[in-house]
Design a protein around this motif. Structure first.
Motif, PDB file in Angstrom:
ATOM      1  N   ASN A   5      -0.425   8.887  -8.122  1.00  0.00           N
ATOM      2  CA  ASN A   5      -1.790   9.681  -8.085  1.00  0.00           C
ATOM      3  C   ASN A   5      -1.595  10.697  -6.947  1.00  0.00           C
ATOM      4  O   ASN A   5      -2.058  11.789  -6.950  1.00  0.00           O
ATOM      5  CB  ASN A   5      -2.740   8.915  -8.382  1.00  0.00           C
ATOM      6  CG  ASN A   5      -2.897   8.302  -9.678  1.00  0.00           C
ATOM      7  OD1 ASN A   5      -2.253   8.826 -10.651  1.00  0.00           O
ATOM      8  ND2 ASN A   5      -3.614   7.256  -9.953  1.00  0.00           N
ATOM      9  N   MET A   6      -1.375   9.951  -5.625  1.00  0.00           N
ATOM     10  CA  MET A   6      -1.646  10.647  -4.387  1.00  0.00           C
ATOM     11  C   MET A   6      -0.460  11.675  -4.169  1.00  0.00           C
ATOM     12  O   MET A   6      -0.858  12.987  -3.754  1.00  0.00           O
ATOM     13  CB  MET A   6      -1.639   9.767  -3.292  1.00  0.00           C
ATOM     14  CG  MET A   6      -1.859  10.331  -1.843  1.00  0.00           C
ATOM     15  SD  MET A   6      -3.645  11.442  -1.831  1.00  0.00           S
ATOM     16  CE  MET A   6      -4.665  10.251  -1.802  1.00  0.00           C
ATOM     17  N   GLN A   7       0.530  11.447  -4.797  1.00  0.00           N
ATOM     18  CA  GLN A   7       1.788  12.458  -4.622  1.00  0.00           C
ATOM     19  C   GLN A   7       1.382  13.723  -5.501  1.00  0.00           C
ATOM     20  O   GLN A   7       1.290  14.770  -4.988  1.00  0.00           O
ATOM     21  CB  GLN A   7       3.108  11.521  -5.060  1.00  0.00           C
ATOM     22  CG  GLN A   7       3.695  11.085  -4.226  1.00  0.00           C
ATOM     23  CD  GLN A   7       4.835  10.428  -4.694  1.00  0.00           C
ATOM     24  OE1 GLN A   7       5.021   9.736  -5.990  1.00  0.00           O
ATOM     25  NE2 GLN A   7       6.111  10.640  -3.992  1.00  0.00           N
ATOM     26  N   THR A   8       0.647  13.418  -6.818  1.00  0.00           N
ATOM     27  CA  THR A   8       0.498  14.508  -7.417  1.00  0.00           C
ATOM     28  C   THR A   8      -0.828  15.293  -6.806  1.00  0.00           C
ATOM     29  O   THR A   8      -0.815  16.397  -6.888  1.00  0.00           O
ATOM     30  CB  THR A   8      -0.206  14.077  -8.963  1.00  0.00           C
ATOM     31  OG1 THR A   8       0.911  13.305  -9.383  1.00  0.00           O
ATOM     32  CG2 THR A   8      -0.531  15.039  -9.780  1.00  0.00           C
ATOM     33  N   LYS A   9      -1.855  14.751  -6.307  1.00  0.00           N
ATOM     34  CA  LYS A   9      -2.850  15.297  -5.885  1.00  0.00           C
ATOM     35  C   LYS A   9      -2.629  16.070  -4.362  1.00  0.00           C
ATOM     36  O   LYS A   9      -2.673  17.310  -4.181  1.00  0.00           O
ATOM     37  CB  LYS A   9      -3.931  14.275  -5.180  1.00  0.00           C
ATOM     38  CG  LYS A   9      -4.945  14.871  -4.353  1.00  0.00           C
ATOM     39  CD  LYS A   9      -5.607  15.942  -5.096  1.00  0.00           C
ATOM     40  CE  LYS A   9      -6.728  15.244  -5.943  1.00  0.00           C
ATOM     41  NZ  LYS A   9      -7.704  16.342  -6.616  1.00  0.00           N
ATOM     42  N   LEU A  10      -1.446  15.667  -3.638  1.00  0.00           N
ATOM     43  CA  LEU A  10      -0.937  16.440  -2.526  1.00  0.00           C
ATOM     44  C   LEU A  10      -0.253  17.700  -3.087  1.00  0.00           C
ATOM     45  O   LEU A  10      -0.296  18.787  -2.405  1.00  0.00           O
ATOM     46  CB  LEU A  10      -0.112  15.578  -1.540  1.00  0.00           C
ATOM     47  CG  LEU A  10      -0.724  14.414  -0.802  1.00  0.00           C
ATOM     48  CD1 LEU A  10       0.299  13.409  -0.212  1.00  0.00           C
ATOM     49  CD2 LEU A  10      -1.747  15.196   0.082  1.00  0.00           C
ATOM     50  N   ASP A  11       0.546  17.381  -4.223  1.00  0.00           N
ATOM     51  CA  ASP A  11       1.320  18.543  -4.725  1.00  0.00           C
ATOM     52  C   ASP A  11       0.263  19.632  -5.176  1.00  0.00           C
ATOM     53  O   ASP A  11       0.500  20.793  -5.077  1.00  0.00           O
ATOM     54  CB  ASP A  11       2.283  18.142  -6.023  1.00  0.00           C
ATOM     55  CG  ASP A  11       3.374  17.449  -5.608  1.00  0.00           C
ATOM     56  OD1 ASP A  11       3.947  17.461  -4.507  1.00  0.00           O
ATOM     57  OD2 ASP A  11       3.996  16.753  -6.350  1.00  0.00           O
ATOM     58  N   ALA A  12      -0.842  19.269  -5.722  1.00  0.00           N
ATOM     59  CA  ALA A  12      -1.652  20.156  -6.115  1.00  0.00           C
ATOM     60  C   ALA A  12      -2.559  20.854  -5.130  1.00  0.00           C
ATOM     61  O   ALA A  12      -3.124  22.007  -5.237  1.00  0.00           O
ATOM     62  CB  ALA A  12      -2.900  19.435  -7.160  1.00  0.00           C
ATOM     63  N   LEU A  13      -2.626  20.436  -3.791  1.00  0.00           N
ATOM     64  CA  LEU A  13      -3.538  20.854  -2.835  1.00  0.00           C
ATOM     65  C   LEU A  13      -2.301  21.754  -1.960  1.00  0.00           C
ATOM     66  O   LEU A  13      -2.652  22.309  -0.841  1.00  0.00           O
ATOM     67  CB  LEU A  13      -3.833  19.781  -1.808  1.00  0.00           C
ATOM     68  CG  LEU A  13      -5.228  18.887  -2.440  1.00  0.00           C
ATOM     69  CD1 LEU A  13      -5.600  17.878  -1.525  1.00  0.00           C
ATOM     70  CD2 LEU A  13      -6.212  19.778  -2.491  1.00  0.00           C
ATOM     71  N   GLY A  14      -1.240  21.560  -2.322  1.00  0.00           N
ATOM     72  CA  GLY A  14       0.094  22.694  -1.722  1.00  0.00           C
ATOM     73  C   GLY A  14       0.265  21.639  -0.491  1.00  0.00           C
ATOM     74  O   GLY A  14       0.755  22.599   0.467  1.00  0.00           O
ATOM     75  N   LEU A  15       0.183  20.402  -0.373  1.00  0.00           N
ATOM     76  CA  LEU A  15       0.451  19.739   0.735  1.00  0.00           C
ATOM     77  C   LEU A  15       1.777  18.914   0.680  1.00  0.00           C
ATOM     78  O   LEU A  15       1.951  18.345  -0.394  1.00  0.00           O
ATOM     79  CB  LEU A  15      -0.845  18.963   1.295  1.00  0.00           C
ATOM     80  CG  LEU A  15      -1.873  19.466   1.682  1.00  0.00           C
ATOM     81  CD1 LEU A  15      -3.025  18.300   1.934  1.00  0.00           C
ATOM     82  CD2 LEU A  15      -1.971  20.490   2.895  1.00  0.00           C
ATOM     83  N   GLU A  16       2.573  18.779   1.667  1.00  0.00           N
ATOM     84  CA  GLU A  16       3.756  18.119   1.566  1.00  0.00           C
ATOM     85  C   GLU A  16       4.003  16.997   2.611  1.00  0.00           C
ATOM     86  O   GLU A  16       3.666  17.329   3.966  1.00  0.00           O
ATOM     87  CB  GLU A  16       5.063  18.841   1.824  1.00  0.00           C
ATOM     88  CG  GLU A  16       6.370  18.178   1.462  1.00  0.00           C
ATOM     89  CD  GLU A  16       7.663  18.960   1.361  1.00  0.00           C
ATOM     90  OE1 GLU A  16       8.779  18.324   1.490  1.00  0.00           O
ATOM     91  OE2 GLU A  16       7.629  20.123   1.472  1.00  0.00           O
ATOM     92  N   ALA A  17       3.731  15.620   2.097  1.00  0.00           N
ATOM     93  CA  ALA A  17       3.776  14.593   3.183  1.00  0.00           C
ATOM     94  C   ALA A  17       5.140  14.725   4.026  1.00  0.00           C
ATOM     95  O   ALA A  17       6.325  14.737   3.286  1.00  0.00           O
ATOM     96  CB  ALA A  17       3.564  12.987   2.543  1.00  0.00           C
ATOM     97  N   GLU A  18       5.285  14.551   5.379  1.00  0.00           N
ATOM     98  CA  GLU A  18       6.167  14.108   6.031  1.00  0.00           C
ATOM     99  C   GLU A  18       6.966  12.869   5.985  1.00  0.00           C
ATOM    100  O   GLU A  18       8.047  12.702   6.215  1.00  0.00           O
ATOM    101  CB  GLU A  18       6.231  14.318   7.514  1.00  0.00           C
ATOM    102  CG  GLU A  18       5.731  15.969   7.746  1.00  0.00           C
ATOM    103  CD  GLU A  18       5.967  16.410   9.455  1.00  0.00           C
ATOM    104  OE1 GLU A  18       6.485  15.521  10.183  1.00  0.00           O
ATOM    105  OE2 GLU A  18       5.720  17.762   9.524  1.00  0.00           O
TER     106      GLU A  18
ATOM    107  N   LYS B  91       0.758  -1.349  -0.011  1.00  0.00           N
ATOM    108  CA  LYS B  91      -0.008  -0.113  -0.123  1.00  0.00           C
ATOM    109  C   LYS B  91       0.928   1.431   0.009  1.00  0.00           C
ATOM    110  O   LYS B  91       2.005   1.297   0.446  1.00  0.00           O
ATOM    111  CB  LYS B  91      -0.861   0.166   1.048  1.00  0.00           C
ATOM    112  CG  LYS B  91      -1.933  -1.092   1.450  1.00  0.00           C
ATOM    113  CD  LYS B  91      -2.930  -0.767   0.446  1.00  0.00           C
ATOM    114  CE  LYS B  91      -4.237  -2.029   0.872  1.00  0.00           C
ATOM    115  NZ  LYS B  91      -5.216  -1.857  -0.332  1.00  0.00           N
ATOM    116  N   GLY B  92       0.341   2.271  -0.458  1.00  0.00           N
ATOM    117  CA  GLY B  92       0.924   3.588  -0.420  1.00  0.00           C
ATOM    118  C   GLY B  92       0.318   4.217   0.901  1.00  0.00           C
ATOM    119  O   GLY B  92      -0.498   4.092   1.370  1.00  0.00           O
ATOM    120  N   VAL B  93       1.368   4.933   1.772  1.00  0.00           N
ATOM    121  CA  VAL B  93       1.125   5.395   2.965  1.00  0.00           C
ATOM    122  C   VAL B  93       1.857   6.571   3.174  1.00  0.00           C
ATOM    123  O   VAL B  93       2.922   6.826   2.998  1.00  0.00           O
ATOM    124  CB  VAL B  93       1.733   4.362   4.200  1.00  0.00           C
ATOM    125  CG1 VAL B  93       1.289   5.039   5.392  1.00  0.00           C
ATOM    126  CG2 VAL B  93       0.773   2.824   4.130  1.00  0.00           C
TER     127      VAL B  93
END
Length: 247
Positions: free
Chosen positions: A182-195, A136-138
């Motif tokens: 896809n989730m990495q792209t979505k987080l980038d679009a939302l201006g969110l950076e995963a820790e 899974k992607g986490v």
């Protein structure tokens, strides 16, 4: 909160302690060097390196250390690392999957085998426990008060989220392996950076143990995680709140 999410929280807290001893830093910097060796030193054209740098920053690895790891990986004398996995069982039937990155195969297999033996486990063949985990992607994203939970949940689902758990400080997001990008792209679009953002092995079933049994299994897990050649350890041990607190 699901089992793997609880373990993610423990990992984050444990990671802060380990980082002081240099253990987590070492593993994150090794991943950066391996990523450079594999795909080049430019993050824009090397997704694995970009992710490794992101995870290192999430654990507050100093910028200078990251740059040195990139230079090391790009050097002509960079170590030749091999990635390999081991599978087996801890005491009381707990499945364990170990991911290693090493420049000395003999050292690594001897060390991993010794740890399993010393703490009452048994090393198995490839495939002996792999089927008990889903890839899974986490993602762990720091939560802020300005976030609208309902609106953000819909956005995350649009990005491929199978599950989004909102804790006090973090949002824990799980995706199918195929939706990781896809989730990495979505987080980038939302201006969110995963820790932290990584492909993990999530157990399909878990094992509950009493406190004494739990402690004996954690000795093996901790010993594996402390080994310099071990990058990640996955298992299907479930924990009570009290057992988590004891860590």
């Amino acid at each position: 909160m699901s089992g793997h999410s609880k373990w993610s929280t423990i990992k984050r807290k444990k990671g802060a302690l380990d980082a002081k001893r240099g253990k987590i830093f070492t593993k994150l910097l090794k991943e950066i060097s391996v990523a450079v060796k594999e795909g080049g030193s430019e993050p824009e054209g090397n997704p694995r390196l970009r992710l490794a740098i992101q995870n290192a920053k999430g654990q507050n690895v100093p910028k200078d250390n990251i740059e040195r790891a990139i230079s090391k990986g790009a050097g002509t004398d960079a170590a030749e690392y091999t990635e390999l996995t081991y599978e087996g069982y801890a005491p009381h039937g707990v499945a364990v999957f170990v991911e290693c990155t090493t420049d000395n195969l003999n050292r690594t297999v001897a060390s991993v085998r010794s740890i399993f033996s010393k703490y009452g486990g048994s090393l198995g063949v490839n495939g002996s426990v792999d089927y008990m985990f889903d890839r899974k992607g986490v993602f762990d994203v720091k939560r802020t008060e300005s976030m609208d939970q309902d609106e953000l949940t819909l956005e995350l689902i649009d990005g491929g989220a199978e599950e989004a758990e909102f804790g006090d400080d973090y949002i824990h997001i799980t995706t199918a392996m195929e939706d990781f990008g896809n989730m990495q792209t979505k987080l980038d679009a939302l201006g969110l950076e995963a820790e932290s953002a990584e492909l993990q092995r999530i157990p399909t079933t878990t094992v509950d143990l009493d406190d004494e049994q739990f402690a004996s299994v954690m000795k093996l897990i901790d010993a594996l995680e402390d080994d310099d050649d071990v990058q990640k350890v996955y298992h299907n041990l479930e924990a009570t709140e009290e057992q988590m607190a004891s860590l």
